[in-house]
Design a protein around this motif. Structure first.
Motif, PDB file in Angstrom:
ATOM      1  N   ILE A 101       0.817  -1.219   0.000  1.00 54.70           N
ATOM      2  CA  ILE A 101       0.000   0.000   0.000  1.00 54.70           C
ATOM      3  C   ILE A 101       0.849   1.266   0.000  1.00 54.70           C
ATOM      4  O   ILE A 101       0.306   2.364  -0.008  1.00 54.70           O
ATOM      5  N   TYR A 102       2.173   1.110  -0.005  1.00 54.32           N
ATOM      6  CA  TYR A 102       3.057   2.262   0.132  1.00 54.32           C
ATOM      7  C   TYR A 102       3.666   2.653  -1.208  1.00 54.32           C
ATOM      8  O   TYR A 102       4.009   1.798  -2.022  1.00 54.32           O
ATOM      9  N   ASP A 103       3.784   3.954  -1.416  1.00 54.84           N
ATOM     10  CA  ASP A 103       4.402   4.449  -2.651  1.00 54.84           C
ATOM     11  C   ASP A 103       5.911   4.308  -2.611  1.00 54.84           C
ATOM     12  O   ASP A 103       6.552   4.182  -3.654  1.00 54.84           O
ATOM     13  N   GLN A 104       6.478   4.343  -1.423  1.00 58.29           N
ATOM     14  CA  GLN A 104       7.905   4.116  -1.245  1.00 58.29           C
ATOM     15  C   GLN A 104       8.115   3.359   0.063  1.00 58.29           C
ATOM     16  O   GLN A 104       7.327   3.503   1.012  1.00 58.29           O
ATOM     17  N   ALA A 105       9.162   2.573   0.122  1.00 55.10           N
ATOM     18  CA  ALA A 105       9.509   1.847   1.344  1.00 55.10           C
ATOM     19  C   ALA A 105      11.005   1.680   1.404  1.00 55.10           C
ATOM     20  O   ALA A 105      11.681   1.566   0.377  1.00 55.10           O
ATOM     21  N   ARG A 106      11.528   1.659   2.607  1.00 56.65           N
ATOM     22  CA  ARG A 106      12.947   1.449   2.823  1.00 56.65           C
ATOM     23  C   ARG A 106      13.155   0.229   3.720  1.00 56.65           C
ATOM     24  O   ARG A 106      12.271  -0.129   4.504  1.00 56.65           O
ATOM     25  N   PRO A 107      14.314  -0.421   3.636  1.00 55.56           N
ATOM     26  CA  PRO A 107      14.539  -1.653   4.413  1.00 55.56           C
ATOM     27  C   PRO A 107      14.464  -1.429   5.916  1.00 55.56           C
ATOM     28  O   PRO A 107      14.667  -0.321   6.415  1.00 55.56           O
ATOM     29  N   PHE A 108      14.189  -2.509   6.640  1.00 52.81           N
ATOM     30  CA  PHE A 108      14.161  -2.454   8.102  1.00 52.81           C
ATOM     31  C   PHE A 108      15.545  -2.172   8.645  1.00 52.81           C
ATOM     32  O   PHE A 108      16.544  -2.707   8.173  1.00 52.81           O
ATOM     33  N   MET A 109      15.578  -1.327   9.676  1.00 52.20           N
ATOM     34  CA  MET A 109      16.810  -0.968  10.351  1.00 52.20           C
ATOM     35  C   MET A 109      16.493  -0.836  11.834  1.00 52.20           C
ATOM     36  O   MET A 109      15.683   0.008  12.221  1.00 52.20           O
TER      37      MET A 109
END
Length: 441
Positions: A101-109
């Protein structure tokens, strides 16, 4: 070759080799400079983040991820997936953590991941390992996005503080991994905490604050970098020097020090004084040498045109004839400069180029994997990606081709001991036996 121009070239190489934990020779680096990369050791659950684990590519896993257009490398036990133009997350079993559902996502940190939605004015928020949105969509930037580093080793690998720089209305502050803004957004710039200190800019000057927001080193520097190995490079009066965590000047302001000279680690943290030595340019920016943590010159200025940061006790160097070899931490040339290109050692081997082909050399200078490839990348988890005839595969440290050269794109093996590859223009993951997530259609 002008020194500045040479280091800009070297920076591109180092960024992909050391900073990201991977490597490829210069010809391909430029072509593939925008490929996404993955990180290192991670978690199986939110309380065990630094424990390595395996992603098992079973039929159940393949079935679970087959509905996505792309699965990205794992970070802390979770992978970003894309369905259509939207992003979500799956766990190490391939099960959905969040819907796409997200337009952008970054890896878990460190147990959180930054996500953005267009219907929230493009603002960024954060989700946790349960998939819950713990921070509302209110930030314009976070360090993860703004600094443009794609590697994703947990912050805990560098600092126990784990505070995340966040930005709203042009001002930076810090949030903890529970989503609480613990230092208000008030600075013009902010770097990550390392050695319990973070460089921040107020007005036109940088200083350092502690995890409680107290100013420990006053705002007095034109530029500042992260602390590593107890030292930080700072710029004052147009020249660079190094200070300790008390703000004391350890190495005088007498050098030219650019970001191009840093061996980038995860999150864009520069690994200065790697193995106790730092490549640096003289005050006229005309020659490069190496100094130790006391400021003593170990490799004389002007002896080499280029010096890469040290890795596994050796550093690649280029002489005036643009031939590459390796020096030890005493500055002794232990592998003669005879290669057309050379990259840092990982797992006891370094990529080298002879004439038009690439292979690997050991620490005695012997070419142990023949130079028969068009391109190669560094070893990770016992395997290295190699390219022959435009296709990528993998070899082990004995040089045996354990995964055939059949992929359009191949990344190093990283977290979960899986690698991202492209086969027939479709991205997927493979394990160290070559078993992949690709389904014949």
């Amino acid at each position: 070759m002008a020194l500045k121009r040479a280091y800009k070239w070297l920076f591109v190489v180092i960024l992909f080799l050391l900073g990201l934990g991977v490597g490829c020779l210069v010809v391909i680096i430029r072509k593939n400079g925008n490929e996404e990369l993955a990180g290192a050791e991670q978690l199986a659950d939110s309380t065990n983040r630094n424990q390595p684990y395996l992603v098992e590519i079973t039929q159940q896993f393949v079935d679970s991820v087959s509905n996505y257009n792309r699965i990205y490398p794992y970070s802390e036990g979770f992978a970003i997936v894309r369905k259509g133009k939207y992003y979500g997350f799956v766990d190490a079993m391939g099960k959905q953590l969040t819907p796409c559902i997200y337009d952008q996502a970054r890896p878990f940190m460190n147990g959180i991941a930054a996500v953005s939605r267009a219907d929230k004015d493009g603002k960024w928020g954060f989700v946790d390992v349960s998939g819950k949105e713990i921070v509302p969509f209110k930030y314009d930037k976070t360090y993860f996005i703004d600094k443009k580093r794609d590697d994703v080793t947990p912050l805990s690998a560098y600092t126990s503080d784990a505070l995340v720089p966040v930005c709203t209305q042009g001002k930076w502050g810090f949030m903890n991994t529970q989503g609480v803004e613990v230092i208000a957004c008030q600075y013009n710039d902010a770097l990550l905490f390392t050695d319990h200190l973070a460089a921040v800019r107020k007005g036109g000057k940088y200083g350092y604050i502690d995890v409680n927001g107290n100013v420990v080193i006053p705002f007095q520097y034109q530029e500042a970098r992260h602390f590593t190995n107890g030292l930080a490079p700072v710029k004052k009066g147009g020249k660079w020097g190094f200070i300790d965590t008390k703000g004391a000047e350890v190495i005088p302001f007498a050098y030219v020090y650019d970001a191009e000279m840093e061996a980038y680690t995860k999150f864009g943290l520069p690994r200065i004084f790697s193995e106790g030595l730092q490549p640096i340019a003289n005050e006229n920016d005309t020659e490069v040498g190496c100094i130790n943590v006391k400021g003593e010159v170990v490799v004389p200025f002007g002896k080499y045109q280029l010096i890469q940061p040290f890795s596994e006790g050796l550093a690649a160097v280029a002489n005036d004839e643009a031939k590459w070899g390796f020096i030890n931490t005493k500055g002794e040339e232990v592998i003669p400069c005879r290669f057309n290109a050379a990259m840092p050692f990982t797992q006891g081997l370094a990529p080298v180029k002879l004439d038009d082909f690439c292979g690997f050399v050991n620490k005695e200078g012997k070419v142990v994997i023949p130079c028969i490839y068009d391109n190669v990348k560094n070893f990770t988890h016992g395997l290295a990606a190699v390219n022959k005839g435009g296709k990528w595969g993998y070899v082990d440290v004995q040089g045996k081709e354990v995964i055939p050269t059949q992929y359009n794109v191949a990344f190093p093996f990283n977290e979960g001991e899986v690698a991202q590859v492209s086969y027939k223009r479709v991205y997927g993951l493979i394990d160290k036996t070559g078993k992949g997530t690709f389904k014949e259609k």
